[in-house]
Design an enzyme around this catalytic site. Structure first.
Site, PDB file in Angstrom:
ATOM      1  N   ASP A 225      80.034  61.425  55.871  1.00 20.70           N
ATOM      2  CA  ASP A 225      78.691  60.831  56.042  1.00 20.70           C
ATOM      3  C   ASP A 225      78.661  59.490  55.835  1.00 20.70           C
ATOM      4  O   ASP A 225      77.928  59.371  54.541  1.00 20.70           O
ATOM      5  CB  ASP A 225      77.508  61.882  55.520  1.00 20.70           C
ATOM      6  CG  ASP A 225      76.163  61.302  55.930  1.00 20.70           C
ATOM      7  OD1 ASP A 225      75.766  60.441  56.732  1.00 20.70           O
ATOM      8  OD2 ASP A 225      75.215  61.716  55.102  1.00 20.70           O
TER       9      ASP A 225
ATOM     10  N   HIS B 211      76.438  64.333  50.740  1.00 23.34           N
ATOM     11  CA  HIS B 211      75.737  63.614  49.818  1.00 23.34           C
ATOM     12  C   HIS B 211      76.226  63.842  48.369  1.00 23.34           C
ATOM     13  O   HIS B 211      75.458  63.788  47.464  1.00 23.34           O
ATOM     14  CB  HIS B 211      74.172  64.030  50.061  1.00 23.34           C
ATOM     15  CG  HIS B 211      73.657  63.054  50.896  1.00 23.34           C
ATOM     16  ND1 HIS B 211      72.257  63.163  51.397  1.00 23.34           N
ATOM     17  CD2 HIS B 211      74.281  62.425  52.253  1.00 23.34           C
ATOM     18  CE1 HIS B 211      71.752  62.517  52.242  1.00 23.34           C
ATOM     19  NE2 HIS B 211      73.185  61.981  53.058  1.00 23.34           N
TER      20      HIS B 211
ATOM     21  N   GLU C  30      70.468  53.400  56.464  1.00 22.97           N
ATOM     22  CA  GLU C  30      70.005  54.835  57.230  1.00 22.97           C
ATOM     23  C   GLU C  30      69.767  55.808  56.161  1.00 22.97           C
ATOM     24  O   GLU C  30      68.546  56.353  56.240  1.00 22.97           O
ATOM     25  CB  GLU C  30      71.067  55.227  57.986  1.00 22.97           C
ATOM     26  CG  GLU C  30      70.819  56.471  58.976  1.00 22.97           C
ATOM     27  CD  GLU C  30      70.910  57.841  58.201  1.00 22.97           C
ATOM     28  OE1 GLU C  30      70.613  58.662  58.749  1.00 22.97           O
ATOM     29  OE2 GLU C  30      71.669  57.815  56.960  1.00 22.97           O
ATOM     30  N   GLU C  31      70.436  55.756  55.025  1.00 17.27           N
ATOM     31  CA  GLU C  31      70.157  56.768  54.076  1.00 17.27           C
ATOM     32  C   GLU C  31      68.779  56.678  53.242  1.00 17.27           C
ATOM     33  O   GLU C  31      68.599  57.466  52.632  1.00 17.27           O
ATOM     34  CB  GLU C  31      71.193  56.782  53.160  1.00 17.27           C
ATOM     35  CG  GLU C  31      72.790  57.031  53.747  1.00 17.27           C
ATOM     36  CD  GLU C  31      72.932  58.566  54.078  1.00 17.27           C
ATOM     37  OE1 GLU C  31      71.778  59.308  53.743  1.00 17.27           O
ATOM     38  OE2 GLU C  31      73.846  58.728  54.565  1.00 17.27           O
TER      39      GLU C  31
END
Length: 524
Positions: free
Chosen positions: A292, A459, A324-325
């Site tokens: 990710d 994550h 994005e996160e």
């Protein structure tokens, strides 16, 4: 968000683009082989490109991104040197392939938690709570330390609708220096926290809404927090609803920083029609972000490199998104900037293809549910703009042609395609699963282990290069190549009728932002 320009009706616009693409196709030359009709999805068109796009090529980029993280405190998050080096790597590879990439800088609200937070209660009964399990700091929480502070409930209205902390009047009579306990609901977390800060609160606890609701992490949306703020479960909040004493400590970093998007356009293709495809390049702060979303970024870079000399009917723009996160900030900036400064180019975007997490170790082959057949429009699924159903069908048909099962993932808009569908641009993409648990039927479809998360390192620090499944990378990078080339050649399939059909056993988690994670949208 900027006010959007008036767009041509989707049905008229899609028909026009398909007609223009078909007309151009009659005279265009391709480096890929011409269609032979060997397969109903036209996958023979992309055979040469798919042969050139290799798993080894994708892993070359994944290893490079891992090395960048290793040299930069284990992270490639936007606003860090690791992201700057990731940007430089992608740009250098694009230039070497013959592209002329552009780097789009923008400012964004950077945030990171520097150490585990403390939340201990000494009254009405003693308890020590664990960061990441019993509570989570709000993104953009301030730093601070409160020892044996008095917890003061603020208009909790347990059992009824919560407007707790939404009005400054809720804090009438609040004692400066106390810890404010507010309840989730009605207004944004930032409103509750800022109102509490302005009333003199030394920290803010946001309890979840209803009995049984777990601990959660939210976001204040920007660096407005000046005191520690955290989200916790309804049960923990209820235990403090009559007051109490708590110790809360947090050390965070929150400020405005610069980051970048990267764009590279094909040399050939009609400049009036653009197929756009993208993947976010940033990781979370706590890890290297190899699946990710190093996986989507690396696979897209491999496809771009192998398409560098392909003659196309339609312009293709490859994009790598920053931040994005922290809330799709790079793609939102891009769309807002086009809407404000270049609405004509915005109008030329025919479709957008998004690739966020395509290498999960316990993967499923999930396709965005553009026709809303498996996940109807509702809180967890956005309506697919006209043409999205056809994009979904193309991916399913491709996997069918390769003897591979595929299923659906909710068209949630919570990854970088969200800003595009907000502008009524048809979108689609691929996803292999995040923290969701693989079901028995999915294990029968895709292999792997039922009862285990698609990605146990989602994550987390352990999302390194070994966290990518080579089969998932292989299958998805080929599917990406097929879709990008297909639409780069011809958009006529976007206007063809489709039948809504639920495929396989899908997952409601569509990648990108998740409601139960710390980059949740800034609503309560």
């Amino acid at each position: 968000m900027s006010t959007s320009p008036r767009r041509t009706s989707r049905s008229t616009r899609t028909a026009f683009l398909a007609l223009a693409s078909s007309a151009a196709l009659a005279t265009a030359a391709f480096s890929a082989p011409a269609a032979t009709g060997d397969t109903p999805d036209g996958s023979s068109n992309s055979e040469a490109l798919r042969a050139a796009v290799t798993t080894e090529g994708v892993f070359e980029h994944l290893n490079a991104l891992q090395a960048i993280a290793d040299r930069n405190d284990g992270t490639r998050a936007s606003g860090t040197p690791g992201y700057a080096a990731s940007k430089d790597y992608v740009v250098s590879k694009l230039r070497a392939a013959g592209y002329k990439p552009t780097v789009q800088a923008f400012d964004f609200p950077f945030y990171r938690q520097l150490e585990p937070a403390t939340f201990d209660v000494s009254a009405p009964s003693a308890a020590s709570y664990v960061d990441g399990e019993d509570f989570a700091l709000m993104t953009y929480s301030g730093s601070g330390s409160v020892t044996d502070g008095t917890v003061q409930p603020v208009d909790l209205n347990l059992g009824g609708t919560s407007t707790s902390g939404c009005e400054t009047s809720d804090f009438n009579g609040f004692t400066s220096g106390n810890i404010a306990l507010v309840r989730r609901g009605t207004c944004a977390f930032a409103v509750k926290v800022v109102n509490a800060q302005d009333a003199g609160a030394s920290a803010v606890i946001v309890m979840n809404t209803n009995p049984g609701n777990p601990a959660f992490g939210g976001t204040l949306g920007s660096p407005v927090g000046t005191v520690p703020s955290l989200g916790t479960s309804y049960a923990i909040g209820e235990s403090l609803a009559q007051g109490g004493t708590a110790t809360i400590k947090a050390r965070t970093e929150s400020e405005i920083r610069e980051t970048w998007n990267i764009h590279a356009d094909s040399k050939t293709g009609d400049r009036e029609t653009m197929v756009q495809t993208g993947a976010h390049l940033d990781s979370v702060v706590v890890g290297p972000g190899s699946n990710d979303n190093g996986s989507g970024s690396a696979a897209l870079l491999e496809v771009a490199e192998q398409m560098a000399t392909t003659k196309l009917t339609n312009r293709v723009r490859f994009s790598w998104w920053g931040a994005e996160e922290l809330g799709l900030l790079g793609s939102e900036h891009y769309i807002d900037d086009l809407a404000t400064n270049n609405p004509n180019l915005l109008e030329k975007i025919a479709i957008y293809l998004n690739f966020d997490m395509v290498g999960s170790p316990n993967y499923g082959l999930f396709v965005y549910d553009g026709d809303n057949s498996a996940f109807p429009v509702g809180p967890g699924a956005a309506k697919g703009p006209e043409g999205s159903a056809q994009i979904e069908k193309l991916f399913h048909d491709y996997f069918d042609s390769q003897g591979l099962n595929s299923a659906e993932t909710a068209f949630s808009g919570r990854s970088d395609y969200g800003p595009f569908i907000a502008m009524d641009i048809p979108a689609g993409g691929l996803f292999t699963g995040a923290e969701g648990i693989k079901t028995e039927s999915q294990a029968e479809l895709f292999g792997g282990q039922a009862g285990v998360a698609y990605d146990e390192c989602y994550h987390a620090e352990c999302d390194d290069v070994t966290n990518n499944n080579p089969d998932a990378i292989n299958f998805n990078s080929d599917a990406m190549a097929h879709a990008v080339l297909t639409y780069g050649q011809d958009l006529s399939s976007l206007s063809q009728p489709t039948t809504s059909t639920v495929r396989g056993d899908g997952t409601p988690s569509g990648g990108g932002l998740h409601e139960d994670h710390d980059h949740e949208q800034p609503s309560s």
